[in-house]
Design an enzyme around this catalytic site. Sequence first.
Site, mmCIF file in Angstrom:
data_model
loop_
_atom_site.group_PDB
_atom_site.id
_atom_site.type_symbol
_atom_site.label_atom_id
_atom_site.label_comp_id
_atom_site.label_asym_id
_atom_site.label_seq_id
_atom_site.Cartn_x
_atom_site.Cartn_y
_atom_site.Cartn_z
ATOM 1 N N GLU A 1 0.821 -1.211 0.000
ATOM 2 C CA GLU A 1 0.000 0.000 0.000
ATOM 3 C C GLU A 1 0.858 1.265 0.000
ATOM 4 O O GLU A 1 0.526 2.244 -0.664
ATOM 5 C CB GLU A 1 -0.960 0.008 1.196
ATOM 6 N N TYR B 1 -6.495 6.947 3.558
ATOM 7 C CA TYR B 1 -6.658 5.849 2.608
ATOM 8 C C TYR B 1 -5.944 4.589 3.087
ATOM 9 O O TYR B 1 -6.526 3.502 3.160
ATOM 10 C CB TYR B 1 -6.147 6.211 1.199
ATOM 11 N N ASP C 1 -9.567 5.472 -2.630
ATOM 12 C CA ASP C 1 -8.467 5.946 -3.474
ATOM 13 C C ASP C 1 -9.044 6.541 -4.758
ATOM 14 O O ASP C 1 -10.249 6.708 -4.891
ATOM 15 C CB ASP C 1 -7.523 4.778 -3.794
#
Length: 362
Positions: free
Chosen positions: A50, A133, A151
């Site tokens: 991520e 996020y 996102d």
Amino acid sequence: MAPADRLSGAVAEIELGGKLLAWWDVSRRELPWRALAGRAPDPYAVWLSEIMLQQTTVASVTGYFGKFMSRWPNVEALARAPLEDVLAAWAGLGYYARARNLHACAGEVVRRHGGRFPQEPEALLGLPGVGPYTAAAIAAIAFNRPCVAQDGNVERVVSRLFAVEEPLPAAKGRIKAHTESFLSRQRPGDFAQALMDLGATVCTPRSPDCSRCPLAGNCRARADGAQTRFPVKGEKPARPHRRGAAFVLLRGGEALLRRRPAKGLLGGMSEFPSTPLSADFGLAEAMGYAPAEIRWRRLEGHVRHVFTHFSLELAVFLSREAPDRNFDACDGYRWADVARLREEGLSSLMRKVAVHAELAGK
DNA sequence: TAGACGTGGGT
DNA sequence: TACCCAAGTCT
């Protein structure tokens, strides 16, 4: 939104969420950081991927992810590594604050959380480099918490689905509420990944392939034939152009003058001395930033590079003369072995400078 | 809130 | 060529 504008929560979850998950079960992408269907995800791999994927394409990340997982297979190993090693491994991926925060975050997870990632989004949020996020994405994907990992993909898919007229970024809250209206409470981790896969492979920015979309029948934008009008965005500021110079100083043919700014543009990365990159300098003015007052030979041509917020044209100066100052006693500078330039890990800009000065092959 | 912060690929 | 974009965060 008015209640009549959308299905009630439970019905929407079954209607939209169910269609999305059914599509994903047969259309999911196989990605190196993803657990196989039915297998438990590795929170470390989820977190690492991520961070790498922030503003960065899957194609760019894939090689780096494999390299990091091989070299530092768990958060303890990464926390133990010297920051410079992590930065050198990150070199070329961009947004180097991510690598500095990655290392700091690994340290926090080990020292403050016993080597285990927190499972709740509130606890994840605030770890270095973890924003709204990423906190939601880790909580959902690694720990199956019912969080909206919002996102750019989600913003595109959902703004089209509900024809959100409000421009980004103001519309973020509205889009989140819409997404929560059909979030799967049964499979929140799969839901998060499904929405991102849909945005990445079907509901794309320029030419969405609605014929393959499981939600096409529910899509407001498509009903209006206006898919690509969403998400609505504000104007972008023009990108200024700047000029500067980089200085390649060789000592005895094998030592190279380097420096390493702690933060700011390319912060943490080893670099050639240069004019401050965030300002515009003509050639004559640039010489005032040479690290020594010696004869410099200007190499033909320029190094050109484009950053997000400005473009840059760099003249390159080379010298092998003995400098008029002792850099070993001067903070910020050091001599480094030319042969080890590769191991240092160069930003793409500085790699271009090295190639231009014929210190490195393409 | 808006600007800083990288890079490479697609159109 | 020029612009847009890609699983954002920090200040």
